[in-house]
Design a protein around this motif. Structure first.
Motif, short mmCIF file in Angstrom:
data_model
loop_
_atom_site.label_atom_id
_atom_site.label_comp_id
_atom_site.label_asym_id
_atom_site.label_seq_id
_atom_site.Cartn_x
_atom_site.Cartn_y
_atom_site.Cartn_z
N ARG A 6 0.85 -1.18 0.00
CA ARG A 6 0.00 0.00 0.00
C ARG A 6 0.89 1.23 0.00
O ARG A 6 2.09 1.16 0.33
N PRO A 180 -0.13 0.14 -6.53
CA PRO A 180 -1.37 0.93 -6.43
C PRO A 180 -1.12 2.34 -5.91
O PRO A 180 -0.14 2.61 -5.20
N LEU A 181 -2.03 3.24 -6.27
CA LEU A 181 -1.98 4.63 -5.83
C LEU A 181 -2.97 4.87 -4.70
O LEU A 181 -3.96 4.15 -4.55
N SER A 182 -2.70 5.91 -3.93
CA SER A 182 -3.68 6.37 -2.96
C SER A 182 -4.72 7.24 -3.67
O SER A 182 -4.50 7.69 -4.81
N ARG A 183 -5.84 7.48 -3.03
CA ARG A 183 -6.85 8.35 -3.61
C ARG A 183 -6.29 9.75 -3.83
O ARG A 183 -6.58 10.40 -4.83
N GLU A 184 -5.46 10.22 -2.88
CA GLU A 184 -4.87 11.55 -2.99
C GLU A 184 -3.97 11.64 -4.22
O GLU A 184 -4.00 12.62 -4.97
N GLU A 185 -3.15 10.60 -4.46
CA GLU A 185 -2.26 10.60 -5.61
C GLU A 185 -3.05 10.59 -6.91
O GLU A 185 -2.72 11.33 -7.86
N ARG A 186 -4.08 9.77 -6.98
CA ARG A 186 -4.87 9.68 -8.21
C ARG A 186 -5.55 11.01 -8.52
O ARG A 186 -5.56 11.47 -9.67
N ALA A 187 -6.11 11.65 -7.50
CA ALA A 187 -6.76 12.95 -7.71
C ALA A 187 -5.75 14.00 -8.13
O ALA A 187 -6.03 14.82 -9.02
N ARG A 190 -4.85 13.62 -11.83
CA ARG A 190 -5.89 14.13 -12.74
C ARG A 190 -5.82 15.65 -12.81
O ARG A 190 -5.97 16.24 -13.89
N ASP A 218 -4.92 5.58 -17.02
CA ASP A 218 -4.49 4.79 -15.87
C ASP A 218 -3.18 5.38 -15.35
O ASP A 218 -2.47 6.10 -16.06
#
Length: 402
Positions: A6, A180-187, A190, A218
């Motif tokens: 994680r 996998p990325l964290s939600r913060e990283e993915r946001a 973008r 992705d």
């Protein structure tokens, strides 16, 4: 499949990987342990090097940091491909670092010391040629360079996708290299690729339409490199265009940190490390500088480029005597060109004169270069063995069997 770390579990896993990579060979240790080299440069022996004109230098000029790079128009040249440590500094530092890398590779190839001495002579000859005439790439490439250039000029997006992301489908499969990325990283990613400058970077190459829509398909945390393990590093797959005309591109995002390489006392460089890397690339490696963007990401400076199929690194670990001479001469010429194009004629002549001074009676390489490389090879060999000992004890404690 083995469970992937994680985001909050990455650091110890990455540190273990880095230690393993550095334990594989003395050459791998030299590539990964930049700190020991810079500590030596700050020492009394390091300060005794000649001071060349203040120009942008690689700062970490080992063999693995050179290789084919593609221009935006598709042309391919061997240039410096990793500029994390670039600063306005002393060109002698790049020469010593390259000499150490070549000597360590020579030792790994079981070449005798006499051959390594000749390698340094050829390195100096190649470097000096950049300051005694017109700048151009040497015509006679060593076989190792010919092989990687043939591969670079024939590689396609499908080959890149198969090598880097296992498939040409618009996803990055999670694996040992992509986490996998964290939600913060993915946001944050973008938001980053919604910026006009990043959209322009995606449409810049391969005659893509300037107004083509750019879609983030992705992204993953990218486990890559050695000295950069533990820093922010991401692979981002973008779609450019729509429908049958959609094209794909793979973006490489890398955190820029403060350079450990010594800089010139009066040098004026950007305070933002990502902008420092961008400016260094523009001066040293035009193919890379022309398609690299500096940006802010999660309060950190990062630099971003599209990874092209032609972008490869030189992997020169095993060499025979003749090939070793040609490799040393050729790579030094590439580095010399990168330095020389930043100097005016007077500075070139002055630096060439400095290089030709203090030579031994039986060795064409300057004495300061030879003595520096000998000292560094010895200290890095000792450091490598100590690293292996610590790594062995950490993975197989005393009393542990099996």
């Amino acid at each position: 499949m083995k469970k992937l770390p994680r985001p909050d579990e990455r650091r110890p896993v990455l540190l273990a990987r880095r230690n393993l990579k550095m334990a594989r060979s003395p050459h791998a240790y030299v590539r990964g342990n930049t700190v020991q080299f810079y500590e030596w440069l700050h020492s009394q022996r390091g300060h005794a090097l000649p001071h060349g004109p203040a120009v942008w230098i690689c700062g970490d000029c080992h063999v693995g940091n050179l290789g084919p790079l593609a221009y935006a128009d598709g042309d391919v040249e061997i240039q410096i491909r990793d500029l994390d440590q670039t600063v306005i500094g002393n060109p002698a530092h790049d020469l010593v670092r390259l000499g150490l890398s070549l000597a360590t590779a020579g030792r790994g190839s079981r070449l005798p010391g006499m051959v390594i001495a000749r390698m340094l002579e050829e390195m100096v000859r190649g470097y000096e040629q950049s300051f005694s005439g017109k700048l151009h790439h040497p015509k006679h490439k060593p076989e190792a360079v010919k092989l990687v250039m043939r591969e670079a000029t024939t590689r396609t997006w499908k080959q890149l996708a198969k090598e880097r992301i296992n498939d040409t489908d618009p996803v990055i499969p999670r694996s040992g290299h992509f986490w996998p990325l964290s939600r913060e990283e993915r946001a944050a990613l973008r938001t980053l690729f919604a910026q006009p400058e990043l959209k322009q970077l995606a449409t810049k190459l391969k005659s893509r339409e300037d107004d083509a829509p750019v879609t983030l398909l992705d992204a993953a945390y990218w486990v890559k490199g050695c000295s950069s393990l533990g820093l922010l590093r991401y692979a981002v797959l973008l779609g450019v265009g729509n429908g049958k005309d959609r094209d794909y591109c793979l973006m490489d995002i890398k955190q820029a940190v403060q350079a450990a390489a010594p800089r010139h006392a009066h040098a004026h460089m950007p305070r933002d490390n990502s902008q420092r890397v961008q400016q260094g690339a523009q001066h040293l490696s035009p193919a890379l500088g022309d398609r690299l963007v500096a940006a802010r990401f999660m309060d950190q400076g990062v630099f971003i480029r599209e990874l092209l199929p032609q972008d490869l690194k030189l992997d020169i670990d095993i060499m025979e005597t003749g090939e070793a001479m040609r490799v040393a001469h050729y790579l030094a010429r590439i580095v010399g060109n990168a330095h020389a194009r930043q100097m005016d004629e007077d500075d070139r002549k002055a630096w060439l004169g400095e290089l030709r001074q203090r030579r031994g009676k039986n060795l064409e390489a300057p004495s300061w270069l030879w003595q520096s490389v000998v000292e560094l090879v010895g200290s890095h060999e000792q450091g490598y063995l100590e690293h292996c000992r610590r790594y062995a004890l950490s993975t197989h404690p005393v009393g542990h069997s099996g």
